[in-house]
Motif scaffolding. Structure first.
Motif, PDB file in Angstrom:
ATOM      1  N   PHE A  44     110.388  80.330 -88.468  1.00  0.00           N
ATOM      2  CA  PHE A  44     109.141  79.698 -88.039  1.00  0.00           C
ATOM      3  C   PHE A  44     108.100  80.746 -87.683  1.00  0.00           C
ATOM      4  N   GLY A  45     106.849  80.395 -87.893  1.00  0.00           N
ATOM      5  CA  GLY A  45     105.754  81.263 -87.521  1.00  0.00           C
ATOM      6  C   GLY A  45     105.350  81.056 -86.074  1.00  0.00           C
ATOM      7  N   PRO A  46     104.429  81.880 -85.593  1.00  0.00           N
ATOM      8  CA  PRO A  46     104.002  81.773 -84.201  1.00  0.00           C
ATOM      9  C   PRO A  46     103.377  80.421 -83.859  1.00  0.00           C
ATOM     10  N   ARG A  47     102.605  79.858 -84.776  1.00  0.00           N
ATOM     11  CA  ARG A  47     101.946  78.578 -84.483  1.00  0.00           C
ATOM     12  C   ARG A  47     102.976  77.469 -84.329  1.00  0.00           C
ATOM     13  N   ALA A  48     103.996  77.456 -85.157  1.00  0.00           N
ATOM     14  CA  ALA A  48     105.047  76.449 -85.021  1.00  0.00           C
ATOM     15  C   ALA A  48     105.778  76.609 -83.691  1.00  0.00           C
ATOM     16  N   GLY A  49     105.962  77.839 -83.255  1.00  0.00           N
ATOM     17  CA  GLY A  49     106.585  78.085 -81.965  1.00  0.00           C
ATOM     18  C   GLY A  49     105.745  77.556 -80.817  1.00  0.00           C
ATOM     19  N   TRP A  50     104.444  77.776 -80.895  1.00  0.00           N
ATOM     20  CA  TRP A  50     103.561  77.242 -79.857  1.00  0.00           C
ATOM     21  C   TRP A  50     103.560  75.724 -79.867  1.00  0.00           C
ATOM     22  N   LEU A  51     103.587  75.129 -81.047  1.00  0.00           N
ATOM     23  CA  LEU A  51     103.621  73.663 -81.114  1.00  0.00           C
ATOM     24  C   LEU A  51     104.889  73.107 -80.475  1.00  0.00           C
ATOM     25  N   VAL A  52     106.013  73.765 -80.702  1.00  0.00           N
ATOM     26  CA  VAL A  52     107.264  73.318 -80.087  1.00  0.00           C
ATOM     27  C   VAL A  52     107.193  73.469 -78.572  1.00  0.00           C
ATOM     28  N   MET A  53     106.631  74.572 -78.106  1.00  0.00           N
ATOM     29  CA  MET A  53     106.516  74.770 -76.663  1.00  0.00           C
ATOM     30  C   MET A  53     105.622  73.721 -76.021  1.00  0.00           C
ATOM     31  N   VAL A  54     104.505  73.402 -76.655  1.00  0.00           N
ATOM     32  CA  VAL A  54     103.608  72.385 -76.108  1.00  0.00           C
ATOM     33  C   VAL A  54     104.267  71.016 -76.181  1.00  0.00           C
ATOM     34  N   LEU A  55     105.002  70.753 -77.237  1.00  0.00           N
ATOM     35  CA  LEU A  55     105.681  69.469 -77.365  1.00  0.00           C
ATOM     36  C   LEU A  55     106.751  69.304 -76.294  1.00  0.00           C
TER      37      LEU A  55
END
Length: 76
Positions: A44-55
């Motif tokens: 996963f890229g950084p943006r997908a990681g941030w999306l998971v964290m926010v989710l």
């Protein structure tokens, strides 16, 4: 009429607490790339990681995204 609006309040709160931060991270230029950096073993890229964290963390994850330290511009 009042019953219709009272049924919509939980959906508005849910959208404000989770939907808007997810939308902000997904559309922000500071979110990073969708693809992982070269040589990374993570799929996963950084943006997908941030999306998971926010989710997962909700507003706390969004605050982590907003308050993170900006990258320093490389001097030319």
């Amino acid at each position: 009429m009042n019953a219709d609006f009272s049924a919509a309040i939980p959906w508005l709160i849910l959208f404000a607490v989770y939907g808007l931060p997810l939308l902000h991270v997904a559309l922000s230029r500071r979110g990073g790339g969708w693809r992982p950096p070269a040589g990374s073993r993570c799929p996963f890229g950084p943006r997908a990681g941030w999306l998971v964290m926010v989710l997962m963390l909700g507003p706390v994850g969004w605050l982590m995204f907003v308050l993170r330290r900006p990258r320093r511009a490389s001097s030319r």
